[in-house]
Design a protein around this motif. Structure first.
Motif, PDB file in Angstrom:
ATOM      1  N   UNK A   1      59.708  -5.202  82.757  1.00 21.49           N
ATOM      2  CA  UNK A   1      61.131  -4.914  82.571  1.00 21.49           C
ATOM      3  C   UNK A   1      61.926  -5.022  83.865  1.00 21.49           C
ATOM      4  N   UNK A   2      61.245  -5.019  85.009  1.00 17.78           N
ATOM      5  CA  UNK A   2      61.937  -5.111  86.294  1.00 17.78           C
ATOM      6  C   UNK A   2      62.337  -6.544  86.634  1.00 17.78           C
ATOM      7  N   UNK A   3      61.852  -7.501  85.863  1.00 13.96           N
ATOM      8  CA  UNK A   3      62.156  -8.909  86.135  1.00 13.96           C
ATOM      9  C   UNK A   3      63.190  -9.420  85.131  1.00 13.96           C
ATOM     10  N   UNK A   4      64.410  -9.640  85.618  1.00 11.98           N
ATOM     11  CA  UNK A   4      65.522 -10.029  84.740  1.00 11.98           C
ATOM     12  C   UNK A   4      65.234 -11.317  83.980  1.00 11.98           C
ATOM     13  N   UNK A   5      64.585 -12.260  84.620  1.00  8.27           N
ATOM     14  CA  UNK A   5      64.315 -13.535  83.957  1.00  8.27           C
ATOM     15  C   UNK A   5      63.228 -13.416  82.902  1.00  8.27           C
ATOM     16  N   UNK A   6      62.350 -12.439  83.029  1.00  4.71           N
ATOM     17  CA  UNK A   6      61.364 -12.196  81.971  1.00  4.71           C
ATOM     18  C   UNK A   6      62.069 -11.694  80.715  1.00  4.71           C
ATOM     19  N   UNK A   7      63.025 -10.806  80.910  1.00  2.00           N
ATOM     20  CA  UNK A   7      63.803 -10.299  79.774  1.00  2.00           C
ATOM     21  C   UNK A   7      64.538 -11.444  79.078  1.00  2.00           C
ATOM     22  N   UNK A   8      65.123 -12.326  79.866  1.00  2.00           N
ATOM     23  CA  UNK A   8      65.833 -13.484  79.297  1.00  2.00           C
ATOM     24  C   UNK A   8      64.891 -14.332  78.443  1.00  2.00           C
ATOM     25  N   UNK A   9      63.687 -14.567  78.939  1.00  3.86           N
ATOM     26  CA  UNK A   9      62.743 -15.425  78.222  1.00  3.86           C
ATOM     27  C   UNK A   9      62.272 -14.795  76.915  1.00  3.86           C
ATOM     28  N   UNK A  10      61.896 -13.523  76.965  1.00  2.00           N
ATOM     29  CA  UNK A  10      61.391 -12.907  75.733  1.00  2.00           C
ATOM     30  C   UNK A  10      62.500 -12.759  74.697  1.00  2.00           C
ATOM     31  N   UNK A  11      63.727 -12.544  75.155  1.00  2.42           N
ATOM     32  CA  UNK A  11      64.854 -12.492  74.208  1.00  2.42           C
ATOM     33  C   UNK A  11      65.017 -13.830  73.483  1.00  2.42           C
TER      34      UNK A  11
ATOM     35  N   UNK B   1      55.995 -12.603  86.961  1.00  2.00           N
ATOM     36  CA  UNK B   1      55.202 -12.547  88.183  1.00  2.00           C
ATOM     37  C   UNK B   1      54.233 -11.370  88.216  1.00  2.00           C
ATOM     38  N   UNK B   2      54.641 -10.229  87.683  1.00  2.00           N
ATOM     39  CA  UNK B   2      53.743  -9.073  87.675  1.00  2.00           C
ATOM     40  C   UNK B   2      52.551  -9.323  86.769  1.00  2.00           C
TER      41      UNK B   2
END
Length: 356
Positions: free
Chosen positions: A205-215, A259-260
């Protein structure tokens, strides 16, 4: 007569010694100029030597400049390592010995990224490579003067908080994106697991681009009839707990270019494979560690593209404020043969096995 002849001989010998000493002093002065670079001609010669050995351009040879590049990489894992290597290899090829690197790894800590960037700024580097989104965000906050190139960043508008992003950041920032076609990654999951019902979206959840991708993937999968559930972890400390929960409640798991997660694939594999839960992932490095299949780019090639951008900036051939974000030119379907065999999954034609 004998005494006069002896005196004359001594005078002539002294004159010869003085003449030789004068010649010797002249040669020594010439050697100092050539070795120490006191003259413009010596500078040019030294620069030409760099061109011959390092393969840099004529313009580099003419001005004799040297460049210091700071590299801030968020964490060590295959994808980011490959991007950094491609970047460094390309700049060495372009600039030879004229470029030096200060390569730093933040070990997954965003605060450490900020410290690294501040050190680069105080050290007056000529250009900063920010490898991964938190590194780019730290660089943006740290300087608006030193050129910054991002790489392994999925969506620059999201990462930098730019509304209506049009592909060019402007100011002192540009770079390359690792964004793969997310709708095609969702289609890959559907191709391999058409009978699955529940998909767990595992990400930091700390990676903004991960949130974008899963959305984005969630919307695509729900359009295909899947039920999707978010499983977010804040850092590697709670990853094990969240991954265990996701594996117990999902038929398939999707992990973006996170990345995590990429730095902890062994933990994920040790939880999900015994539970016989397959994982579709956003890039090859994660797939190699815990995934079944991916639609991925070459991160080394992404680093090469970033290195070419850096060379143009340093040599004054391009204005970073006008350089649009560059994207990977091609994507490859790849699969993890070992994990597929372990889970009894048959991969259709058109997929390339990841080298172990």
């Amino acid at each position: 007569m004998k005494k006069s002849g002896k005196v004359l001989s001594m005078i002539l010998a002294g004159a010869m010694v003085l003449s030789m000493a004068g010649c010797s002093g002249s040669n020594a002065g010439s050697e100092t100029t050539a070795a120490g670079g006191d003259s413009a001609a010596a500078d040019t010669t030294a620069a030409d030597t760099t061109v011959a050995e390092g393969g840099s351009s004529d313009s580099q040879a003419e001005d004799g400049k040297t460049y210091k590049v700071g590299i801030c990489q968020l964490v060590q894992h295959d994808a980011l390592d490959a991007a950094t290597k491609g970047f460094m290899d390309t700049l060495k090829e372009e600039l030879g010995d004229a470029v030096t690197f200060d390569e730093q790894n933040a070990q997954g800590d965003s605060n450490t990224c900020s410290t690294i960037i501040n050190n680069f700024v105080s050290g007056d580097v000529d250009l900063i490579l920010a490898n991964a989104t938190p590194a780019l965000q730290a660089a943006q906050a740290g300087t608006n003067e030193i050129p910054i190139l991002g790489t392994s960043v999925t969506e620059y508008g999201v990462a930098l908080g730019i509304d209506g992003f049009d592909g060019t950041v402007g100011g002192n920032i540009s770079g390359t994106s690792d964004l793969a076609p997310l709708d095609e990654q969702a289609a890959m999951l559907n191709e391999l697991f058409p009978d699955a019902k529940k998909v767990g979206l595992l990400y930091c959840s700390a990676e903004a681009n991960s949130q974008y991708q899963v959305d984005t993937v969630k919307a695509a999968l729900e359009g295909m009839g899947y039920t999707c559930e978010y499983y977010s972890f804040s850092d590697s400390n709670d990853l094990s707990t969240i991954a265990t929960k996701a594996s117990s409640e999902s038929d398939v798991i999707y992990i973006p270019t996170d990345n995590t997660a990429a730095s902890a694939t062994e933990i994920i594999d040790n939880i999900c494979r015994p539970a016989r839960i397959p994982i579709i992932v956003g890039e090859e490095g994660i797939c190699k560690g815990c995934g079944v299949a991916t639609l991925s780019i070459s991160y080394y090639d992404l680093g090469v593209a970033t290195g070419r951008m850096a060379a143009k900036i340093l040599k004054g051939e391009a204005n970073i404020s006008e350089m649009p974000i560059e994207y990977a030119p091609q994507f490859t379907k790849k699969y993890n043969k070992t994990i597929c065999e372990s889970l009894g999954i048959e991969i259709p034609d058109g997929y390339e096995a990841i080298e172990e």
